[in-house]
Design a protein around this motif. Structure first.
Motif, PDB file in Angstrom:
ATOM      1  N   ALA A 415       0.827  -1.207   0.000  1.00 40.82           N
ATOM      2  CA  ALA A 415       0.000   0.000   0.000  1.00 40.82           C
ATOM      3  C   ALA A 415       0.858   1.253   0.000  1.00 40.82           C
ATOM      4  O   ALA A 415       0.552   2.233  -0.685  1.00 40.82           O
ATOM      5  CB  ALA A 415      -0.922  -0.008   1.218  1.00 40.82           C
ATOM      6  N   ILE A 432      -8.428   2.256   0.807  1.00 42.83           N
ATOM      7  CA  ILE A 432      -7.296   1.674   1.524  1.00 42.83           C
ATOM      8  C   ILE A 432      -6.262   2.762   1.782  1.00 42.83           C
ATOM      9  O   ILE A 432      -5.760   3.395   0.843  1.00 42.83           O
ATOM     10  CB  ILE A 432      -6.662   0.526   0.718  1.00 42.83           C
ATOM     11  N   GLU A 451      -4.672  -0.690   5.446  1.00 44.09           N
ATOM     12  CA  GLU A 451      -5.947  -0.849   6.144  1.00 44.09           C
ATOM     13  C   GLU A 451      -7.045  -0.060   5.429  1.00 44.09           C
ATOM     14  O   GLU A 451      -6.819   1.068   4.971  1.00 44.09           O
ATOM     15  CB  GLU A 451      -5.836  -0.390   7.604  1.00 44.09           C
ATOM     16  N   ARG A 452      -8.235  -0.666   5.362  1.00 44.74           N
ATOM     17  CA  ARG A 452      -9.368  -0.019   4.696  1.00 44.74           C
ATOM     18  C   ARG A 452     -10.087   0.883   5.703  1.00 44.74           C
ATOM     19  O   ARG A 452     -10.548   0.426   6.753  1.00 44.74           O
ATOM     20  CB  ARG A 452     -10.324  -1.065   4.124  1.00 44.74           C
TER      21      ARG A 452
END
Length: 488
Positions: A415, A432, A451-452
Protein backbone atom coordinates in the motif's frame (compact mmCIF):
# COMPACT_ATOMS: atom_id res chain seq x y z
CA UNK A 1 32.61 -7.60 35.69
CA UNK A 2 33.93 -4.29 36.97
CA UNK A 3 31.01 -1.89 36.68
CA UNK A 4 33.03 1.00 38.04
CA UNK A 5 34.53 1.13 34.56
CA UNK A 6 33.00 3.18 31.73
CA UNK A 7 35.06 2.26 28.66
CA UNK A 8 33.69 4.88 26.28
CA UNK A 9 33.95 7.70 28.79
CA UNK A 10 37.45 6.61 29.74
CA UNK A 11 38.53 6.45 26.09
CA UNK A 12 37.09 9.91 25.53
CA UNK A 13 39.00 11.28 28.53
CA UNK A 14 42.19 9.69 27.15
CA UNK A 15 41.52 11.22 23.73
CA UNK A 16 41.38 14.64 25.34
CA UNK A 17 44.45 14.02 27.51
CA UNK A 18 46.52 12.88 24.54
CA UNK A 19 45.81 16.09 22.65
CA UNK A 20 45.05 14.34 19.40
CA UNK A 21 44.69 16.51 16.30
CA UNK A 22 42.04 15.23 13.89
CA UNK A 23 42.20 15.59 10.12
CA UNK A 24 38.95 13.66 9.88
CA UNK A 25 35.27 14.43 10.38
CA UNK A 26 33.51 16.00 12.20
CA UNK A 27 34.30 19.11 10.24
CA UNK A 28 33.91 21.49 13.18
CA UNK A 29 37.23 20.07 14.54
CA UNK A 30 36.16 19.91 18.19
CA UNK A 31 34.30 23.19 17.93
CA UNK A 32 37.04 25.35 16.43
CA UNK A 33 35.00 25.80 13.27
CA UNK A 34 31.62 26.13 14.93
CA UNK A 35 29.81 29.46 14.83
CA UNK A 36 30.34 31.20 18.20
CA UNK A 37 26.61 31.82 18.35
CA UNK A 38 26.03 28.07 18.18
CA UNK A 39 28.68 27.38 20.82
CA UNK A 40 27.07 29.96 23.07
CA UNK A 41 23.89 27.87 23.12
CA UNK A 42 25.26 24.32 22.94
CA UNK A 43 28.45 24.86 24.92
CA UNK A 44 32.04 24.03 24.04
CA UNK A 45 31.93 20.64 25.77
CA UNK A 46 29.46 19.25 23.24
CA UNK A 47 31.78 19.96 20.33
CA UNK A 48 34.90 18.90 22.22
CA UNK A 49 33.47 15.45 22.85
CA UNK A 50 31.90 15.04 19.41
CA UNK A 51 34.74 12.99 17.94
CA UNK A 52 34.94 10.32 15.29
CA UNK A 53 34.62 6.77 16.56
CA UNK A 54 36.87 5.29 13.88
CA UNK A 55 40.44 6.65 13.76
CA UNK A 56 39.63 8.60 16.85
CA UNK A 57 37.99 7.03 19.84
CA UNK A 58 37.22 3.48 18.65
CA UNK A 59 34.59 1.39 16.97
CA UNK A 60 33.44 -2.14 17.54
CA UNK A 61 35.73 -3.55 14.85
CA UNK A 62 38.92 -1.91 16.10
CA UNK A 63 41.56 -3.65 18.18
CA UNK A 64 40.90 -1.51 21.24
CA UNK A 65 37.41 -2.97 21.74
CA UNK A 66 36.14 0.05 23.67
CA UNK A 67 32.55 -0.10 22.49
CA UNK A 68 32.50 -3.88 22.63
CA UNK A 69 33.52 -3.76 26.31
CA UNK A 70 30.88 -1.13 27.03
CA UNK A 71 28.21 -3.32 25.43
CA UNK A 72 29.37 -6.35 27.43
CA UNK A 73 29.06 -4.36 30.65
CA UNK A 74 25.57 -3.24 29.67
CA UNK A 75 24.51 -6.83 28.96
CA UNK A 76 25.87 -7.96 32.31
CA UNK A 77 24.07 -5.13 34.11
CA UNK A 78 20.64 -6.17 32.84
CA UNK A 79 21.06 -9.94 32.58
CA UNK A 80 21.24 -10.22 28.79
CA UNK A 81 23.65 -12.36 26.79
CA UNK A 82 24.34 -9.67 24.19
CA UNK A 83 23.71 -5.93 24.01
CA UNK A 84 24.04 -3.60 21.06
CA UNK A 85 24.12 0.19 21.24
CA UNK A 86 22.10 2.25 18.79
CA UNK A 87 22.51 5.96 18.12
CA UNK A 88 19.41 6.11 15.92
CA UNK A 89 16.87 5.59 18.69
CA UNK A 90 14.64 2.61 19.32
CA UNK A 91 12.91 3.32 16.03
CA UNK A 92 15.97 1.76 14.37
CA UNK A 93 16.46 -0.86 17.07
CA UNK A 94 12.95 -2.27 16.75
CA UNK A 95 13.28 -2.48 12.97
CA UNK A 96 16.56 -4.36 13.38
CA UNK A 97 14.89 -6.80 15.76
CA UNK A 98 11.95 -7.37 13.42
CA UNK A 99 14.18 -7.98 10.41
CA UNK A 100 16.21 -10.49 12.40
CA UNK A 101 13.07 -12.60 12.94
CA UNK A 102 10.97 -12.26 9.77
CA UNK A 103 11.57 -11.39 6.13
CA UNK A 104 9.48 -10.37 3.11
CA UNK A 105 5.99 -11.93 3.08
CA UNK A 106 6.70 -13.89 6.26
CA UNK A 107 4.28 -13.56 9.15
CA UNK A 108 4.99 -11.77 12.42
CA UNK A 109 2.46 -11.50 15.25
CA UNK A 110 2.21 -7.84 16.27
CA UNK A 111 0.09 -6.19 18.93
CA UNK A 112 -2.12 -3.63 17.17
CA UNK A 113 -1.12 -1.03 19.77
CA UNK A 114 2.39 -0.96 18.29
CA UNK A 115 4.29 2.28 17.75
CA UNK A 116 4.60 3.78 14.27
CA UNK A 117 8.25 2.63 14.19
CA UNK A 118 7.01 -0.97 14.11
CA UNK A 119 4.72 -0.16 11.19
CA UNK A 120 7.68 1.42 9.42
CA UNK A 121 9.53 -1.85 9.89
CA UNK A 122 6.65 -3.75 8.30
CA UNK A 123 6.76 -1.39 5.33
CA UNK A 124 10.52 -1.63 4.87
CA UNK A 125 10.72 -5.41 5.22
CA UNK A 126 7.50 -6.41 3.51
CA UNK A 127 6.56 -8.47 6.56
CA UNK A 128 2.99 -9.72 6.72
CA UNK A 129 1.53 -8.64 10.07
CA UNK A 130 -0.83 -10.84 12.02
CA UNK A 131 -2.50 -8.32 14.29
CA UNK A 132 -3.13 -9.27 17.89
CA UNK A 133 -5.86 -7.17 19.47
CA UNK A 134 -5.11 -5.14 22.60
CA UNK A 135 -7.32 -5.38 25.66
CA UNK A 136 -9.79 -2.53 25.37
CA UNK A 137 -11.29 -0.66 28.31
CA UNK A 138 -14.62 0.52 26.84
CA UNK A 139 -15.40 2.84 29.74
CA UNK A 140 -12.12 4.73 29.62
CA UNK A 141 -11.53 4.35 25.86
CA UNK A 142 -8.01 3.08 26.41
CA UNK A 143 -6.10 0.10 25.03
CA UNK A 144 -3.90 -2.11 27.23
CA UNK A 145 -1.36 -4.63 25.87
CA UNK A 146 -2.72 -7.87 24.36
CA UNK A 147 -3.16 -10.83 26.67
CA UNK A 148 -1.16 -14.09 26.58
CA UNK A 149 -4.35 -15.85 25.45
CA UNK A 150 -4.58 -13.54 22.44
CA UNK A 151 -1.03 -14.46 21.40
CA UNK A 152 -1.74 -18.15 22.02
CA UNK A 153 -4.80 -18.01 19.78
CA UNK A 154 -2.91 -16.18 17.04
CA UNK A 155 -0.05 -18.70 17.11
CA UNK A 156 -2.53 -21.56 16.90
CA UNK A 157 -4.24 -19.96 13.91
CA UNK A 158 -0.94 -18.99 12.24
CA UNK A 159 1.57 -21.78 13.00
CA UNK A 160 3.80 -20.44 10.22
CA UNK A 161 4.39 -17.14 12.04
CA UNK A 162 8.10 -16.50 12.54
CA UNK A 163 7.74 -14.74 15.89
CA UNK A 164 5.81 -12.24 17.95
CA UNK A 165 6.16 -8.63 19.03
CA UNK A 166 4.58 -6.96 22.04
CA UNK A 167 4.79 -3.38 23.29
CA UNK A 168 5.16 -3.04 27.06
CA UNK A 169 5.04 -0.79 28.98
CA UNK A 170 2.69 1.34 26.91
CA UNK A 171 3.14 5.13 27.01
CA UNK A 172 0.45 5.08 29.70
CA UNK A 173 2.62 2.76 31.83
CA UNK A 174 0.46 -0.36 31.48
CA UNK A 175 2.30 -3.65 31.13
CA UNK A 176 1.59 -7.10 29.72
CA UNK A 177 2.19 -10.50 31.28
CA UNK A 178 5.51 -10.93 29.51
CA UNK A 179 6.48 -14.19 31.15
CA UNK A 180 3.28 -15.87 29.95
CA UNK A 181 3.62 -14.45 26.43
CA UNK A 182 7.27 -15.57 26.24
CA UNK A 183 6.32 -19.05 27.44
CA UNK A 184 3.59 -19.25 24.80
CA UNK A 185 5.99 -18.22 22.04
CA UNK A 186 8.63 -20.70 23.15
CA UNK A 187 6.07 -23.53 23.26
CA UNK A 188 5.62 -22.83 19.54
CA UNK A 189 9.38 -22.53 18.97
CA UNK A 190 9.37 -18.86 17.96
CA UNK A 191 11.06 -15.81 19.51
CA UNK A 192 9.43 -12.92 21.33
CA UNK A 193 10.49 -9.35 20.59
CA UNK A 194 9.59 -6.76 23.22
CA UNK A 195 9.34 -3.09 22.38
CA UNK A 196 10.20 -1.90 25.87
CA UNK A 197 11.09 1.63 24.82
CA UNK A 198 9.55 3.02 28.02
CA UNK A 199 11.27 0.47 30.29
CA UNK A 200 14.97 1.33 30.53
CA UNK A 201 14.69 1.67 34.32
CA UNK A 202 12.89 -1.62 34.95
CA UNK A 203 15.95 -3.85 35.59
CA UNK A 204 17.17 -1.69 38.44
CA UNK A 205 14.49 -1.93 41.11
CA UNK A 206 12.43 -4.94 42.30
CA UNK A 207 9.26 -2.88 42.83
CA UNK A 208 9.04 -1.95 39.15
CA UNK A 209 7.31 -4.17 36.55
CA UNK A 210 9.17 -7.25 35.35
CA UNK A 211 12.03 -6.60 32.95
CA UNK A 212 11.80 -8.32 29.56
CA UNK A 213 15.01 -10.34 29.91
CA UNK A 214 13.88 -11.61 33.33
CA UNK A 215 10.54 -12.58 31.78
CA UNK A 216 12.23 -14.73 29.13
CA UNK A 217 11.95 -12.48 26.08
CA UNK A 218 14.42 -13.16 23.28
CA UNK A 219 15.03 -9.60 22.05
CA UNK A 220 14.26 -6.43 23.95
CA UNK A 221 14.53 -2.86 22.67
CA UNK A 222 14.92 -0.01 25.15
CA UNK A 223 15.07 3.76 24.74
CA UNK A 224 17.57 4.87 27.36
CA UNK A 225 16.78 8.47 26.47
CA UNK A 226 13.14 8.04 27.57
CA UNK A 227 13.40 6.81 31.16
CA UNK A 228 17.17 6.74 31.68
CA UNK A 229 20.03 9.23 31.46
CA UNK A 230 20.81 8.73 27.78
CA UNK A 231 20.89 11.52 25.26
CA UNK A 232 18.07 11.71 22.73
CA UNK A 233 18.33 8.79 20.25
CA UNK A 234 20.32 6.72 22.74
CA UNK A 235 18.92 3.19 22.55
CA UNK A 236 20.03 -0.36 23.25
CA UNK A 237 18.73 -3.74 22.19
CA UNK A 238 19.36 -6.88 24.18
CA UNK A 239 19.42 -10.54 23.19
CA UNK A 240 19.29 -13.87 24.98
CA UNK A 241 18.64 -17.49 24.01
CA UNK A 242 19.30 -19.21 20.70
CA UNK A 243 16.12 -18.43 18.72
CA UNK A 244 17.72 -15.29 17.28
CA UNK A 245 21.40 -15.40 16.35
CA UNK A 246 23.58 -12.53 17.59
CA UNK A 247 25.36 -12.14 14.25
CA UNK A 248 22.01 -11.91 12.44
CA UNK A 249 20.75 -9.19 14.78
CA UNK A 250 24.03 -7.29 14.43
CA UNK A 251 23.88 -7.64 10.65
CA UNK A 252 20.37 -6.18 10.53
CA UNK A 253 21.49 -3.25 12.68
CA UNK A 254 24.41 -2.68 10.29
CA UNK A 255 21.96 -2.70 7.40
CA UNK A 256 19.84 0.08 8.89
CA UNK A 257 22.22 1.95 11.18
CA UNK A 258 24.55 4.83 10.62
CA UNK A 259 28.22 4.44 9.72
CA UNK A 260 28.87 7.63 11.72
CA UNK A 261 27.70 6.81 15.25
CA UNK A 262 27.79 9.56 17.84
CA UNK A 263 30.40 9.11 20.56
CA UNK A 264 28.34 11.50 22.68
CA UNK A 265 25.45 9.03 22.63
CA UNK A 266 27.73 6.04 23.28
CA UNK A 267 29.31 7.82 26.25
CA UNK A 268 25.95 8.69 27.77
CA UNK A 269 24.75 5.08 27.45
CA UNK A 270 27.96 3.85 29.06
CA UNK A 271 27.76 6.31 31.93
CA UNK A 272 24.09 5.59 32.58
CA UNK A 273 24.79 1.88 32.93
CA UNK A 274 27.46 2.59 35.54
CA UNK A 275 25.14 4.99 37.38
CA UNK A 276 22.33 2.43 37.51
CA UNK A 277 24.52 -0.47 38.67
CA UNK A 278 26.12 1.62 41.40
CA UNK A 279 23.18 3.79 42.47
CA UNK A 280 20.02 2.61 40.69
CA UNK A 281 18.42 0.92 43.70
CA UNK A 282 18.71 3.97 45.96
CA UNK A 283 17.74 6.37 43.18
CA UNK A 284 14.56 4.45 42.48
CA UNK A 285 13.80 3.98 46.17
CA UNK A 286 13.56 7.77 46.27
CA UNK A 287 11.77 8.11 42.93
CA UNK A 288 9.09 5.54 43.73
CA UNK A 289 8.43 7.22 47.07
CA UNK A 290 8.24 10.58 45.30
CA UNK A 291 5.80 9.15 42.75
CA UNK A 292 3.54 7.84 45.53
CA UNK A 293 3.48 11.24 47.24
CA UNK A 294 2.90 13.03 43.94
CA UNK A 295 0.01 10.77 42.99
CA UNK A 296 -1.64 11.42 46.35
CA UNK A 297 -1.23 15.19 46.10
CA UNK A 298 -2.58 15.34 42.53
CA UNK A 299 -5.53 13.22 43.63
CA UNK A 300 -6.49 15.98 46.09
CA UNK A 301 -7.06 18.45 43.22
CA UNK A 302 -10.70 18.83 42.19
CA UNK A 303 -11.46 17.41 38.76
CA UNK A 304 -8.34 15.24 38.42
CA UNK A 305 -8.49 11.47 38.84
CA UNK A 306 -5.10 9.75 39.02
CA UNK A 307 -5.22 6.30 37.47
CA UNK A 308 -3.70 3.50 39.50
CA UNK A 309 -3.66 -0.27 39.46
CA UNK A 310 -7.30 -0.38 40.50
CA UNK A 311 -8.23 1.30 37.18
CA UNK A 312 -5.69 -0.18 34.78
CA UNK A 313 -4.91 -3.69 36.06
CA UNK A 314 -7.02 -6.83 36.38
CA UNK A 315 -8.89 -9.34 34.20
CA UNK A 316 -9.31 -8.01 30.68
CA UNK A 317 -6.91 -5.14 31.37
CA UNK A 318 -3.19 -4.72 32.01
CA UNK A 319 -1.08 -7.15 34.02
CA UNK A 320 1.00 -4.50 35.79
CA UNK A 321 1.58 -0.74 35.97
CA UNK A 322 4.65 1.45 36.08
CA UNK A 323 3.80 4.02 38.79
CA UNK A 324 6.22 6.56 37.35
CA UNK A 325 3.82 7.28 34.48
CA UNK A 326 1.22 9.45 36.25
CA UNK A 327 -1.90 9.42 34.09
CA UNK A 328 -4.76 11.74 35.04
CA UNK A 329 -8.32 11.58 33.79
CA UNK A 330 -9.58 15.15 33.24
CA UNK A 331 -13.17 14.36 32.22
CA UNK A 332 -14.58 16.15 35.25
CA UNK A 333 -12.95 19.41 34.12
CA UNK A 334 -15.18 19.45 31.06
CA UNK A 335 -12.40 19.89 28.53
CA UNK A 336 -9.82 17.83 26.64
CA UNK A 337 -6.33 16.80 27.56
CA UNK A 338 -5.14 18.56 24.40
CA UNK A 339 -6.36 21.97 25.61
CA UNK A 340 -5.07 21.46 29.13
CA UNK A 341 -1.61 20.41 27.95
CA UNK A 342 -1.39 23.46 25.70
CA UNK A 343 -2.51 25.72 28.57
CA UNK A 344 0.11 24.31 30.94
CA UNK A 345 2.88 24.91 28.46
CA UNK A 346 1.74 28.43 27.63
CA UNK A 347 1.13 29.59 31.19
CA UNK A 348 3.60 27.57 33.26
CA UNK A 349 6.19 26.27 30.79
CA UNK A 350 5.35 22.76 31.99
CA UNK A 351 5.52 20.11 29.27
CA UNK A 352 3.51 16.95 29.77
CA UNK A 353 4.39 13.46 28.58
CA UNK A 354 1.20 12.99 26.57
CA UNK A 355 -2.35 14.21 26.19
CA UNK A 356 -5.42 12.71 24.59
CA UNK A 357 -9.12 13.44 24.40
CA UNK A 358 -9.65 12.87 28.15
CA UNK A 359 -6.25 12.40 29.80
CA UNK A 360 -2.95 14.09 30.53
CA UNK A 361 0.17 12.34 31.77
CA UNK A 362 3.34 13.36 33.59
CA UNK A 363 6.43 11.14 33.47
CA UNK A 364 8.72 10.95 36.50
CA UNK A 365 12.27 9.59 36.42
CA UNK A 366 15.19 9.36 38.82
CA UNK A 367 16.01 12.95 37.81
CA UNK A 368 12.91 14.37 39.47
CA UNK A 369 12.80 15.74 43.00
CA UNK A 370 10.54 17.77 45.28
CA UNK A 371 11.41 20.95 43.40
CA UNK A 372 10.36 19.69 39.97
CA UNK A 373 7.25 18.04 41.41
CA UNK A 374 6.27 21.25 43.21
CA UNK A 375 6.36 23.04 39.85
CA UNK A 376 4.10 20.39 38.38
CA UNK A 377 1.66 20.58 41.28
CA UNK A 378 1.54 24.38 41.20
CA UNK A 379 0.83 24.28 37.47
CA UNK A 380 -1.86 21.60 37.81
CA UNK A 381 -3.56 23.48 40.64
CA UNK A 382 -3.67 26.67 38.57
CA UNK A 383 -4.91 24.66 35.57
CA UNK A 384 -7.83 23.34 37.61
CA UNK A 385 -8.66 26.86 38.72
CA UNK A 386 -8.78 28.04 35.10
CA UNK A 387 -10.50 24.98 33.61
CA UNK A 388 -13.70 26.95 33.03
CA UNK A 389 -11.78 29.15 30.58
CA UNK A 390 -11.11 26.07 28.44
CA UNK A 391 -14.75 25.05 28.09
CA UNK A 392 -16.49 24.02 26.00
CA UNK A 393 -14.05 21.75 24.22
CA UNK A 394 -14.69 20.09 20.90
CA UNK A 395 -15.85 16.51 21.36
CA UNK A 396 -13.76 13.67 19.98
CA UNK A 397 -15.85 10.80 18.60
CA UNK A 398 -13.93 7.76 19.84
CA UNK A 399 -15.12 4.55 18.14
CA UNK A 400 -15.92 1.27 19.80
CA UNK A 401 -13.19 -1.41 19.64
CA UNK A 402 -14.88 -3.24 16.76
CA UNK A 403 -14.93 -0.05 14.69
CA UNK A 404 -11.32 0.82 15.50
CA UNK A 405 -10.07 -2.48 14.08
CA UNK A 406 -9.76 -1.94 10.36
CA UNK A 407 -9.47 -4.62 7.68
CA UNK A 408 -5.89 -5.23 6.52
CA UNK A 409 -6.66 -5.28 2.80
CA UNK A 410 -3.06 -4.98 1.53
CA UNK A 411 0.40 -5.56 2.94
CA UNK A 412 1.67 -2.33 4.50
CA UNK A 413 4.59 -2.32 2.04
CA UNK A 414 2.37 -2.80 -1.02
CA UNK A 415 0.00 0.00 0.00
CA UNK A 416 2.80 2.40 0.87
CA UNK A 417 4.88 1.91 -2.29
CA UNK A 418 2.04 1.17 -4.70
CA UNK A 419 0.10 3.65 -6.86
CA UNK A 420 -1.62 6.25 -4.66
CA UNK A 421 -3.81 9.31 -4.86
CA UNK A 422 -4.83 12.10 -2.49
CA UNK A 423 -8.59 12.24 -1.97
CA UNK A 424 -10.81 14.53 0.10
CA UNK A 425 -11.43 13.16 3.57
CA UNK A 426 -15.14 12.65 2.98
CA UNK A 427 -14.30 10.38 0.02
CA UNK A 428 -11.75 8.29 1.94
CA UNK A 429 -14.29 6.01 3.64
CA UNK A 430 -14.00 2.56 2.09
CA UNK A 431 -10.59 3.32 0.55
CA UNK A 432 -7.30 1.67 1.52
CA UNK A 433 -4.96 4.00 3.38
CA UNK A 434 -1.52 4.41 1.84
CA UNK A 435 -0.08 6.28 4.83
CA UNK A 436 0.04 6.17 8.60
CA UNK A 437 -2.51 8.34 10.37
CA UNK A 438 -1.05 8.58 13.82
CA UNK A 439 -2.24 10.68 16.77
CA UNK A 440 1.01 11.82 18.37
CA UNK A 441 1.83 11.35 21.15
CA UNK A 442 1.65 8.46 21.88
CA UNK A 443 2.40 7.51 18.25
CA UNK A 444 0.13 4.52 17.74
CA UNK A 445 -1.43 4.62 14.25
CA UNK A 446 -5.21 4.80 14.10
CA UNK A 447 -4.86 3.72 10.48
CA UNK A 448 -1.84 2.34 8.69
CA UNK A 449 -0.88 1.50 5.11
CA UNK A 450 -3.01 -1.31 3.76
CA UNK A 451 -5.95 -0.85 6.14
CA UNK A 452 -9.37 -0.02 4.70
CA UNK A 453 -10.74 3.15 6.27
CA UNK A 454 -14.22 3.13 7.74
CA UNK A 455 -16.53 5.97 8.69
CA UNK A 456 -15.91 5.60 12.44
CA UNK A 457 -12.11 5.98 12.22
CA UNK A 458 -12.39 8.86 9.75
CA UNK A 459 -14.79 10.65 12.12
CA UNK A 460 -12.47 9.94 15.05
CA UNK A 461 -9.50 11.49 13.28
CA UNK A 462 -11.49 14.44 11.90
CA UNK A 463 -13.02 15.31 15.27
CA UNK A 464 -9.68 14.68 16.94
CA UNK A 465 -7.86 17.17 14.75
CA UNK A 466 -10.64 19.69 15.34
CA UNK A 467 -10.15 19.18 19.09
CA UNK A 468 -6.36 19.59 18.99
CA UNK A 469 -5.05 16.15 18.05
CA UNK A 470 -1.76 16.22 16.11
CA UNK A 471 -1.23 13.81 13.18
CA UNK A 472 2.30 14.70 12.06
CA UNK A 473 3.03 11.91 9.59
CA UNK A 474 0.02 12.45 7.32
CA UNK A 475 0.71 13.99 3.92
CA UNK A 476 -1.99 16.50 4.90
CA UNK A 477 -1.60 17.07 8.69
CA UNK A 478 -4.82 19.12 8.70
CA UNK A 479 -6.59 16.00 7.44
CA UNK A 480 -8.72 17.66 4.81
CA UNK A 481 -7.51 14.87 2.53
CA UNK A 482 -5.98 11.41 2.82
CA UNK A 483 -3.43 9.45 0.78
CA UNK A 484 -5.06 6.22 -0.42
CA UNK A 485 -4.16 3.30 -2.65
CA UNK A 486 -5.37 3.22 -6.23
CA UNK A 487 -7.40 0.04 -6.62
CA UNK A 488 -8.03 -1.55 -9.98
Amino acid sequence: MDHSKAPVLEALAAYHAEGQTPFTPPGHKQGRGADPRVRAVLGDAVFRSDVLATSGLDDRTSSHGVIERAQELMADAVGAQHTFFSTCGSSLSIKSAMLSVAGPHEKLLVGRDAHKAVVSGLVLAGIRPVWVDPQWDPDRHLAHPPSPDAYRAALTEHPDARGALVTTPTPYGTCSDLAAIAETCHEHGVPLIVDEAWGAHLPFHPDLPTWAMDAGADVCVTSVHKMGSGLEQGSVFHLQGDLVQAHVLQSREDLLGTTSPSVLLYAALDGWRRQMVEHGRELYDATLALAMRTRARIGELDGLHVHGREDFCGPGRAFDLDPLQITMDVTALGTTGYRLADWLREHHRVNLHLADHRRISAQLTHADDERSVDKLLTALSDMVAHAADLRPAAEVEVPDPQELRLEQALLPRDAYFGPVEQVPLQKAVGRISAEMLTPYPPGIPAALPGERLNDAVVRYLRTGVDAGMVIPDAADPELTSVRVAVEE
